[in-house]
Every structure is written in C-alpha cells, then in structure tokens.
Design a protein around this motif. Structure first.
Motif, PDB file in Angstrom:
ATOM      1  N   LYS A   1      23.868 -63.406   9.097  1.00 36.07           N
ATOM      2  CA  LYS A   1      23.002 -62.229   9.059  1.00 36.07           C
ATOM      3  C   LYS A   1      23.226 -61.453   7.761  1.00 36.07           C
ATOM      4  N   ARG A   2      22.118 -61.077   7.101  1.00 35.03           N
ATOM      5  CA  ARG A   2      22.199 -60.350   5.842  1.00 35.03           C
ATOM      6  C   ARG A   2      22.979 -59.043   6.046  1.00 35.03           C
ATOM      7  N   GLY A   3      23.906 -58.788   5.149  1.00 33.33           N
ATOM      8  CA  GLY A   3      24.720 -57.576   5.205  1.00 33.33           C
ATOM      9  C   GLY A   3      25.919 -57.683   6.126  1.00 33.33           C
ATOM     10  N   SER A   4      26.084 -58.833   6.791  1.00 33.63           N
ATOM     11  CA  SER A   4      27.194 -58.984   7.733  1.00 33.63           C
ATOM     12  C   SER A   4      28.483 -59.375   7.016  1.00 33.63           C
ATOM     13  N   GLN A   5      29.576 -59.300   7.771  1.00 35.96           N
ATOM     14  CA  GLN A   5      30.895 -59.690   7.268  1.00 35.96           C
ATOM     15  C   GLN A   5      31.657 -60.345   8.406  1.00 35.96           C
ATOM     16  N   SER A   6      32.185 -61.555   8.160  1.00 35.85           N
ATOM     17  CA  SER A   6      32.948 -62.281   9.167  1.00 35.85           C
ATOM     18  C   SER A   6      34.255 -62.750   8.561  1.00 35.85           C
ATOM     19  N   SER A   7      35.328 -62.561   9.299  1.00 33.10           N
ATOM     20  CA  SER A   7      36.632 -63.006   8.834  1.00 33.10           C
ATOM     21  C   SER A   7      36.741 -64.519   8.930  1.00 33.10           C
ATOM     22  N   ILE A   8      37.257 -65.140   7.882  1.00 32.10           N
ATOM     23  CA  ILE A   8      37.533 -66.573   7.894  1.00 32.10           C
ATOM     24  C   ILE A   8      39.035 -66.774   8.035  1.00 32.10           C
ATOM     25  N   ILE A   9      39.808 -66.081   7.203  1.00 26.99           N
ATOM     26  CA  ILE A   9      41.271 -66.118   7.274  1.00 26.99           C
ATOM     27  C   ILE A   9      41.760 -64.667   7.246  1.00 26.99           C
ATOM     28  N   GLY A  10      41.879 -64.084   8.409  1.00 28.56           N
ATOM     29  CA  GLY A  10      42.339 -62.695   8.517  1.00 28.56           C
ATOM     30  C   GLY A  10      41.541 -61.769   7.615  1.00 28.56           C
ATOM     31  N   ASP A  11      42.255 -60.845   6.977  1.00 28.75           N
ATOM     32  CA  ASP A  11      41.622 -59.931   6.025  1.00 28.75           C
ATOM     33  C   ASP A  11      41.575 -60.530   4.617  1.00 28.75           C
ATOM     34  N   TYR A  12      42.108 -61.754   4.464  1.00 26.79           N
ATOM     35  CA  TYR A  12      42.253 -62.339   3.137  1.00 26.79           C
ATOM     36  C   TYR A  12      41.002 -63.050   2.621  1.00 26.79           C
ATOM     37  N   PHE A  13      40.224 -63.612   3.512  1.00 33.55           N
ATOM     38  CA  PHE A  13      39.068 -64.411   3.099  1.00 33.55           C
ATOM     39  C   PHE A  13      37.953 -64.166   4.111  1.00 33.55           C
ATOM     40  N   SER A  14      36.804 -63.705   3.615  1.00 33.54           N
ATOM     41  CA  SER A  14      35.711 -63.383   4.538  1.00 33.54           C
ATOM     42  C   SER A  14      34.374 -63.910   4.031  1.00 33.54           C
ATOM     43  N   LEU A  15      33.458 -64.056   4.990  1.00 31.59           N
ATOM     44  CA  LEU A  15      32.119 -64.553   4.729  1.00 31.59           C
ATOM     45  C   LEU A  15      31.135 -63.405   4.864  1.00 31.59           C
ATOM     46  N   HIS A  16      30.269 -63.261   3.879  1.00 28.36           N
ATOM     47  CA  HIS A  16      29.268 -62.198   3.839  1.00 28.36           C
ATOM     48  C   HIS A  16      27.907 -62.835   3.580  1.00 28.36           C
ATOM     49  N   ASN A  17      26.881 -62.027   3.552  1.00 32.40           N
ATOM     50  CA  ASN A  17      25.564 -62.448   3.067  1.00 32.40           C
ATOM     51  C   ASN A  17      24.969 -61.247   2.357  1.00 32.40           C
ATOM     52  N   VAL A  18      25.121 -61.227   1.045  1.00 32.26           N
ATOM     53  CA  VAL A  18      24.576 -60.130   0.244  1.00 32.26           C
ATOM     54  C   VAL A  18      23.687 -60.707  -0.849  1.00 32.26           C
ATOM     55  N   GLU A  19      22.698 -59.943  -1.233  1.00 31.23           N
ATOM     56  CA  GLU A  19      21.814 -60.338  -2.325  1.00 31.23           C
ATOM     57  C   GLU A  19      22.162 -59.492  -3.545  1.00 31.23           C
ATOM     58  N   ASN A  20      22.570 -60.170  -4.598  1.00 31.00           N
ATOM     59  CA  ASN A  20      22.993 -59.532  -5.833  1.00 31.00           C
ATOM     60  C   ASN A  20      21.829 -59.571  -6.825  1.00 31.00           C
ATOM     61  N   THR A  21      21.273 -58.410  -7.141  1.00 30.26           N
ATOM     62  CA  THR A  21      20.149 -58.360  -8.086  1.00 30.26           C
ATOM     63  C   THR A  21      20.614 -58.305  -9.530  1.00 30.26           C
TER      64      THR A  21
END
Length: 165
Positions: free
Chosen positions: A33-53
C-alpha cells in the motif's frame, strides 16, 4: 557495432539491472500500500512504498518545470549516453570497471524510465542501523548505481600503478 563477449557482458549487465529493478517496483506497486511501512528485520530494515518526484533523497522534486525536466530527465539521459559510449569505446577497461559502469547505466536508465513513464520513482527499502547511521528510502536501481560507484572508487584507490621502464 561488432558483437563481442565484452559488448554482450555490458548489455547483459545493463538489461539485468533494469529488469531486476522494474520487477521489484511492479511488485511493490502491486502488493504494498502506498505510504505504508512494514518491518522486515525489526527496526533495522523496512519495506515502504513511496513515490519520489526528485532524485537522490528527493532532491530536485520541488523544482519547477522545465528546470526539473532538464535536471532529472534530459541531463541524466545525456550523461548515461556518454558513459555508455565511453565503455564501448575504451577497450582498456577491466571487467570490474565494465560491471561498475554498466550497473550505473542500468540503474540510471531504470530510474529515468520511471520518471518518464510515472512522473516519479518508486522507492521502497529503508535501512536504519542507528539514529545517525541510516539510509533514505531507496530501490534496486539505487543499489546498482551505488554499487557501481563503490566499485569504481575501490578500483581508483587500489589500482596498481604501472612501473616505469
């Protein structure tokens, strides 16, 4: 252009980096989901979905057109074209240099493609080792560009200098 092992190596590296990047971005756009954040490895590595203009860390995203178009589309395409021409012409480049330049070109093309087609670049990975040792949100193309740059720095720093006769 004569097809050689060297030219195939360059083209395969560029195409592979573009393909890996684009497949990962399609997956993220479809499944995260756009704008979301999910942990992959604790607080160290996370998955997002952002659009960088913008470009690196969003720089230039707030520029007005046509300056934004020139700096984020036209100039990168010209630079990538010159680097591509350089690596095909300079026969003295070793395999590590070829891989580094081809990775930079592939990652650059992938991000320019996104800017052209979508108007932004999908970024999704974030690494935070400490509050001060962290990245911006990035993508696979950024990994290829950064890896290529690091390889070139190491090659430059540790290149054995030819001994004079």
């Amino acid at each position: 252009m004569k097809v050689t092992r060297r030219s195939i190596y360059i083209i395969v590296t560029i195409i592979a980096s573009i393909a890996l990047d684009q497949v990962s971005k399609v997956w993220v756009r479809t499944n995260v989901k756009r704008g979301s954040q999910s942990s992959i490895i604790g607080d160290y590595f996370s998955l997002h979905n952002v659009e960088n203009t913008g470009a690196f860390l969003g720089m230039g995203g707030d520029l007005e057109d046509p300056l934004r178009t020139i700096l984020l589309l036209v100039l990168p395409v010209l630079v990538l074209g010159f680097v591509l021409r350089y690596i095909f012409k300079d026969k003295s480049l070793d395999n590590w240099s070829l891989f580094a330049f081809a990775s930079i070109i592939g990652g650059g093309i992938a991000n320019v493609y996104d800017r052209f087609v979508y108007g932004s670049v999908t970024d999704f990975w974030y690494v935070k080792l400490t509050d001060t040792l962290r990245t911006g949100i990035f993508n696979v193309a950024d990994v290829f560009v950064t890896t290529g740059m690091i390889i070139l720095v190491f090659i430059t720093l540790f290149k054995k200098k030819a001994k004079p006769d």
